[in-house]
Design a protein around this motif. Sequence first.
Motif, short mmCIF file in Angstrom:
data_model
loop_
_atom_site.label_atom_id
_atom_site.label_comp_id
_atom_site.label_asym_id
_atom_site.label_seq_id
_atom_site.Cartn_x
_atom_site.Cartn_y
_atom_site.Cartn_z
N SER A 270 1.29 -9.41 -18.15
CA SER A 270 1.55 -10.66 -17.67
C SER A 270 0.30 -11.57 -16.88
CB SER A 270 2.31 -10.06 -16.27
OG SER A 270 3.37 -9.36 -16.51
N LEU A 271 -0.57 -10.70 -16.70
CA LEU A 271 -1.67 -11.48 -16.04
C LEU A 271 -2.97 -11.42 -16.82
CD1 LEU A 271 -1.30 -10.33 -12.29
CD2 LEU A 271 -0.49 -12.58 -13.25
N GLY A 272 -3.06 -10.57 -17.87
CA GLY A 272 -4.30 -10.40 -18.67
C GLY A 272 -5.33 -9.68 -18.39
N ILE A 273 -5.05 -8.89 -17.18
CA ILE A 273 -6.05 -7.84 -16.33
C ILE A 273 -6.00 -6.60 -16.88
CG2 ILE A 273 -6.75 -6.99 -14.36
CD1 ILE A 273 -5.58 -9.54 -12.89
N MET A 274 -7.16 -6.18 -17.62
CA MET A 274 -7.28 -4.75 -18.41
C MET A 274 -6.69 -3.64 -17.32
SD MET A 274 -8.22 -5.45 -21.36
CE MET A 274 -8.79 -3.74 -21.86
N PRO A 275 -5.86 -2.70 -17.76
CA PRO A 275 -5.43 -1.48 -16.77
C PRO A 275 -6.60 -0.74 -16.25
CG PRO A 275 -4.16 -1.65 -19.12
CD PRO A 275 -5.24 -2.55 -19.24
N ASP A 276 -7.63 -0.64 -17.05
CA ASP A 276 -8.61 0.17 -16.55
C ASP A 276 -9.37 -0.28 -14.98
OD1 ASP A 276 -8.67 0.49 -19.12
OD2 ASP A 276 -10.78 0.89 -19.31
N LEU A 277 -9.14 -1.57 -14.76
CA LEU A 277 -9.52 -1.94 -13.46
C LEU A 277 -8.57 -1.38 -12.32
CD1 LEU A 277 -10.98 -4.00 -11.24
CD2 LEU A 277 -9.13 -5.64 -11.78
N TRP A 278 -7.09 -1.21 -12.54
CA TRP A 278 -6.40 -0.51 -11.74
C TRP A 278 -6.65 0.76 -11.56
CZ3 TRP A 278 -4.82 -4.60 -9.02
CH2 TRP A 278 -4.70 -6.01 -9.87
N PHE A 279 -6.86 1.41 -12.57
CA PHE A 279 -7.08 2.99 -12.44
C PHE A 279 -8.33 3.14 -11.58
CE2 PHE A 279 -5.16 2.98 -16.76
CZ PHE A 279 -3.90 3.06 -16.24
N ILE A 280 -9.43 2.24 -11.57
CA ILE A 280 -10.65 2.51 -11.05
C ILE A 280 -10.29 2.28 -9.55
CG2 ILE A 280 -12.92 1.43 -10.23
CD1 ILE A 280 -13.07 0.97 -13.38
N GLY B 110 0.82 -1.44 0.00
CA GLY B 110 0.00 -0.12 -0.09
C GLY B 110 0.96 1.25 0.11
N GLN B 111 2.06 1.02 -0.45
CA GLN B 111 3.06 2.39 -0.27
C GLN B 111 3.39 2.80 -1.82
OE1 GLN B 111 3.71 3.54 2.67
NE2 GLN B 111 2.41 1.94 3.62
N HIS B 112 2.91 2.21 -2.73
CA HIS B 112 3.14 2.77 -4.17
C HIS B 112 1.91 2.42 -5.13
CE1 HIS B 112 4.97 2.58 -7.99
NE2 HIS B 112 6.17 3.26 -7.44
N PRO B 113 1.46 3.65 -5.65
CA PRO B 113 0.66 3.54 -6.61
C PRO B 113 0.48 2.68 -7.83
CG PRO B 113 1.41 5.48 -7.00
CD PRO B 113 2.24 4.86 -5.90
N ILE B 114 -0.39 2.23 -8.47
CA ILE B 114 -0.30 1.07 -9.73
C ILE B 114 -0.30 2.22 -10.83
CG2 ILE B 114 -1.41 -0.22 -11.04
CD1 ILE B 114 -2.18 -2.09 -8.72
N THR B 115 0.71 2.57 -11.35
CA THR B 115 0.65 3.67 -12.55
C THR B 115 0.25 3.07 -13.77
OG1 THR B 115 3.21 3.09 -12.87
CG2 THR B 115 2.80 4.65 -11.38
N LEU B 116 0.30 4.14 -14.80
CA LEU B 116 0.19 3.57 -16.24
C LEU B 116 1.07 2.33 -16.73
CD1 LEU B 116 -1.22 3.47 -18.76
CD2 LEU B 116 -0.27 5.46 -19.54
N ASP B 117 2.30 2.48 -16.54
CA ASP B 117 3.23 1.52 -17.02
C ASP B 117 3.06 0.27 -16.20
OD1 ASP B 117 5.92 0.73 -18.27
OD2 ASP B 117 6.79 0.85 -16.01
N ILE B 118 2.99 0.47 -14.97
CA ILE B 118 2.66 -0.83 -13.97
C ILE B 118 1.53 -1.55 -14.63
CG2 ILE B 118 2.43 -1.75 -11.81
CD1 ILE B 118 4.43 0.37 -10.74
N ALA B 119 0.37 -0.72 -14.80
CA ALA B 119 -0.84 -1.31 -15.02
C ALA B 119 -0.92 -2.35 -16.66
CB ALA B 119 -2.05 -0.54 -15.28
N VAL B 120 -0.04 -1.42 -17.56
CA VAL B 120 0.10 -2.20 -18.57
C VAL B 120 0.96 -3.53 -18.68
CG1 VAL B 120 1.38 -2.06 -20.87
CG2 VAL B 120 0.01 -0.14 -20.07
N ARG B 121 2.06 -3.45 -17.94
CA ARG B 121 2.96 -4.80 -17.44
C ARG B 121 1.92 -5.65 -16.81
NH1 ARG B 121 8.72 -3.45 -17.53
NH2 ARG B 121 8.88 -1.35 -18.19
N ILE B 122 0.96 -5.43 -15.97
CA ILE B 122 0.29 -6.32 -15.26
C ILE B 122 -0.74 -6.99 -16.41
CG2 ILE B 122 -1.99 -6.69 -13.76
CD1 ILE B 122 -0.58 -4.30 -12.12
N GLU B 123 -1.35 -6.07 -17.45
CA GLU B 123 -1.97 -6.65 -18.52
C GLU B 123 -1.19 -7.81 -19.28
OE1 GLU B 123 -4.97 -5.21 -21.88
OE2 GLU B 123 -3.05 -4.07 -21.42
#
Length: 88
Positions: free
Chosen positions: A66-76, A51-64
């Motif tokens: 790697s895990l197939g989870i759309m970045p929009d979820l992380w932004f919400i 809980g000390q670091h946000p999920i940024t755009l770059d990280i959200a894209v990397r999660i997508e």
Amino acid sequence: MHSTADQWNPHWAVHPGEHLAACIGSHGLSRETFARVAEIPMETIDAIIGGQHPITLDIAVRIERSLGIMPDLWFILQSKWHRQQRNT
């Protein structure tokens, strides 16, 4: 017919890092393996999950990738977390 007052709208939010930890586990990965596959430093993964670091755009894209989870979820989730923190 339901009004908007009837909809459940919690007054709390969970840092997206908690969700990320659950997603990593549900894919059968360790944090270390996920960090390597997603090309995100382990320190960043630990900070997000803690809980000390946000999920940024770059990280959200990397999660997508790697895990197939759309970045929009992380932004919400991140937005809800920030709003909750502002209101407490």
